[in-house]
Design a protein around this motif. Structure first.
Motif, PDB file in Angstrom:
ATOM      1  N   LEU A   1       0.857  -1.175   0.000  1.00 60.73           N
ATOM      2  CA  LEU A   1       0.000   0.000   0.000  1.00 60.73           C
ATOM      3  C   LEU A   1       0.892   1.225   0.000  1.00 60.73           C
ATOM      4  CD1 LEU A   1      -2.824  -0.835   2.587  1.00 60.73           C
ATOM      5  CD2 LEU A   1      -2.946  -0.906   0.097  1.00 60.73           C
ATOM      6  N   GLU A   2       0.717   2.071  -1.014  1.00 61.28           N
ATOM      7  CA  GLU A   2       1.578   3.239  -1.174  1.00 61.28           C
ATOM      8  C   GLU A   2       0.938   4.480  -0.533  1.00 61.28           C
ATOM      9  OE1 GLU A   2       4.420   2.644  -2.521  1.00 61.28           O
ATOM     10  OE2 GLU A   2       4.031   0.700  -3.468  1.00 61.28           O
ATOM     11  N   ARG A   3       1.572   4.975   0.499  1.00 61.88           N
ATOM     12  CA  ARG A   3       1.148   6.213   1.175  1.00 61.88           C
ATOM     13  C   ARG A   3      -0.361   6.266   1.451  1.00 61.88           C
ATOM     14  NH1 ARG A   3       1.289  10.210  -1.760  1.00 61.88           N
ATOM     15  NH2 ARG A   3       1.481   9.194  -3.781  1.00 61.88           N
ATOM     16  N   PRO A   4      -0.896   5.307   2.201  1.00 61.87           N
ATOM     17  CA  PRO A   4      -2.326   5.375   2.538  1.00 61.87           C
ATOM     18  C   PRO A   4      -2.608   6.563   3.450  1.00 61.87           C
ATOM     19  CG  PRO A   4      -1.234   3.686   3.844  1.00 61.87           C
ATOM     20  CD  PRO A   4      -0.228   4.150   2.839  1.00 61.87           C
TER      21      PRO A   4
ATOM     22  N   SER B   1     -10.863  -0.794  -1.941  1.00 61.17           N
ATOM     23  CA  SER B   1     -11.719  -1.229  -3.051  1.00 61.17           C
ATOM     24  C   SER B   1     -10.873  -1.319  -4.311  1.00 61.17           C
ATOM     25  CB  SER B   1     -12.867  -0.236  -3.276  1.00 61.17           C
ATOM     26  OG  SER B   1     -13.637  -0.086  -2.097  1.00 61.17           O
ATOM     27  N   ILE B   2     -10.941  -2.450  -4.987  1.00 58.84           N
ATOM     28  CA  ILE B   2     -10.134  -2.665  -6.181  1.00 58.84           C
ATOM     29  C   ILE B   2     -11.018  -3.190  -7.309  1.00 58.84           C
ATOM     30  CG2 ILE B   2      -8.315  -4.098  -7.196  1.00 58.84           C
ATOM     31  CD1 ILE B   2      -6.777  -3.912  -4.654  1.00 58.84           C
TER      32      ILE B   2
ATOM     33  N   SER C   1      -9.257   2.399  -4.634  1.00 57.06           N
ATOM     34  CA  SER C   1      -9.496   3.496  -3.681  1.00 57.06           C
ATOM     35  C   SER C   1      -9.268   2.960  -2.281  1.00 57.06           C
ATOM     36  CB  SER C   1     -10.922   4.040  -3.820  1.00 57.06           C
ATOM     37  OG  SER C   1     -11.876   3.102  -3.359  1.00 57.06           O
ATOM     38  N   ILE C   2      -8.784   3.818  -1.410  1.00 57.58           N
ATOM     39  CA  ILE C   2      -8.556   3.431  -0.029  1.00 57.58           C
ATOM     40  C   ILE C   2      -9.156   4.494   0.886  1.00 57.58           C
ATOM     41  CG2 ILE C   2      -6.243   4.483   0.021  1.00 57.58           C
ATOM     42  CD1 ILE C   2      -5.478   2.122   1.933  1.00 57.58           C
TER      43      ILE C   2
ATOM     44  N   SER D   1       0.045   6.054  -7.221  1.00 62.14           N
ATOM     45  CA  SER D   1      -0.350   4.652  -7.082  1.00 62.14           C
ATOM     46  C   SER D   1      -0.723   4.326  -5.639  1.00 62.14           C
ATOM     47  CB  SER D   1       0.784   3.736  -7.546  1.00 62.14           C
ATOM     48  OG  SER D   1       0.428   2.395  -7.389  1.00 62.14           O
ATOM     49  N   ILE D   2      -1.740   3.479  -5.471  1.00 61.57           N
ATOM     50  CA  ILE D   2      -2.183   3.042  -4.143  1.00 61.57           C
ATOM     51  C   ILE D   2      -1.775   1.594  -3.893  1.00 61.57           C
ATOM     52  CG2 ILE D   2      -4.200   2.505  -2.717  1.00 61.57           C
ATOM     53  CD1 ILE D   2      -5.636   4.843  -4.052  1.00 61.57           C
ATOM     54  N   PHE D   3      -2.045   0.723  -4.863  1.00 64.52           N
ATOM     55  CA  PHE D   3      -1.803  -0.714  -4.728  1.00 64.52           C
ATOM     56  C   PHE D   3      -0.795  -1.166  -5.770  1.00 64.52           C
ATOM     57  CE2 PHE D   3      -2.536  -5.114  -5.837  1.00 64.52           C
ATOM     58  CZ  PHE D   3      -2.803  -5.753  -4.635  1.00 64.52           C
ATOM     59  N   ASN D   4       0.299  -1.747  -5.320  1.00 68.45           N
ATOM     60  CA  ASN D   4       1.284  -2.352  -6.214  1.00 68.45           C
ATOM     61  C   ASN D   4       1.527  -3.781  -5.760  1.00 68.45           C
ATOM     62  OD1 ASN D   4       1.930  -0.400  -8.134  1.00 68.45           O
ATOM     63  ND2 ASN D   4       3.397   0.619  -6.801  1.00 68.45           N
TER      64      ASN D   4
END
Length: 264
Positions: free
Chosen positions: A50-53, A126-127, A158-159, A247-250
């Motif tokens: 998770l990138e920078r939530p 949510s993906i 989205s997070i 980016s949120i999810f990698n």
């Protein structure tokens, strides 16, 4: 997990019973279909970051953090709040199209780092991802086919972060991103018998940015119950890595699935 397995077994047995008197004696049962649609359930594992939530102002030390998610399905299932997965195919002579959609919502322990859970933070992830492809059947033999595709992979995530904190009460933040990337894909199919068909799928992209990577492969066996119904157990691996700050999810989803579908 045991309840899910029992439910799947019951569904398969029921469909098999209803299908016994419908099986045709054609030499190749799947030769006439033009459209296939099949919802499925995926017992997926996650290995991602998770990138920078979003974090509350009371925890500034976590603002630029990256958190690792490494969870098997046994730890994910209780945090799974929504899942919708469907695969569709259409063919006309040698023209082939494919649409695959996956949408999941996870919250709680599966997507919230332990160091933030103890501080009162809870995440909801949510993906949505899928592929829209069109192609051509370059090899069409009675038992073996090869399809080549071009198209796009869609990925949206989205997070939402929330919690109650002194000095930042009723904390709530949401961040979302959407990407569309061009990809190439291929699908190979081999028919062992009129009832059994093996298929392998592979896609790769994007085609415009070498630092980004999206890749997927899937292997499955289609068991034809009759001229209209089939069951397809298989294995699927999906990877998305985006070299962008938003980016949120990698990471990757992977695991076995079971699809129950219809063909016309």
């Amino acid at each position: 997990m045991a309840r899910v397995k029992i439910l799947v077994i019951c569904i398969l047995c029921t469909l098999s019973i209803f299908a016994q008197d419908s099986l045709s004696a054609q030499s190749k049962l799947d030769s006439d279909w033009k459209f296939r649609v099949g919802p499925y359930f995926w017992f997926f594992n996650i290995n991602a970051t998770l990138e920078r939530p979003p974090v509350p102002s009371t925890l500034p030390e976590y603002e630029e953090s990256r958190f690792t998610i490494d969870k098997p399905f046994s730890e994910i299932k209780n945090s799974l709040k929504f899942a919708f997965l469907i695969n569709t195919e259409y063919r006309y002579k040698r023209i082939v199209t494919l649409l695959n959609i996956t949408s999941v919502i996870l919250e709680g322990d599966a997507v919230t780092p332990k160091e933030l859970i103890v501080k009162g933070v809870n995440y909801r992830l949510s993906i949505f991802f899928g592929e829209a492809l069109a192609g051509y059947r370059v090899l069409d033999k009675p038992k073996f086919t090869i399809d080549l595709y071009g198209g796009a992979k869609m990925f949206g995530s989205s997070i939402e972060g929330q919690g109650d904190f002194i000095g930042d009460r009723d904390f709530y933040q949401k961040r979302k991103v959407t990407f569309v990337e061009p990809i190439l894909a291929t699908k190979l199919t081999y028919s062992f018998t009129p009832r059994i068909e093996l298929a392998g799928y592979l896609d790769y992209g994007p085609l415009r940015n070498k630092k980004d990577l999206t890749n997927q492969y899937a292997l499955n066996a289609n068991f034809l119950l009759n001229k209209w119904l089939y069951i397809a157990p298989g294995y699927r691996y999906w990877l998305f890595i985006k070299d962008k700050e938003e980016s949120i999810f990698n990471g990757q989803f992977y695991g076995f699935y079971i699809r129950i579908g219809a063909q016309f």
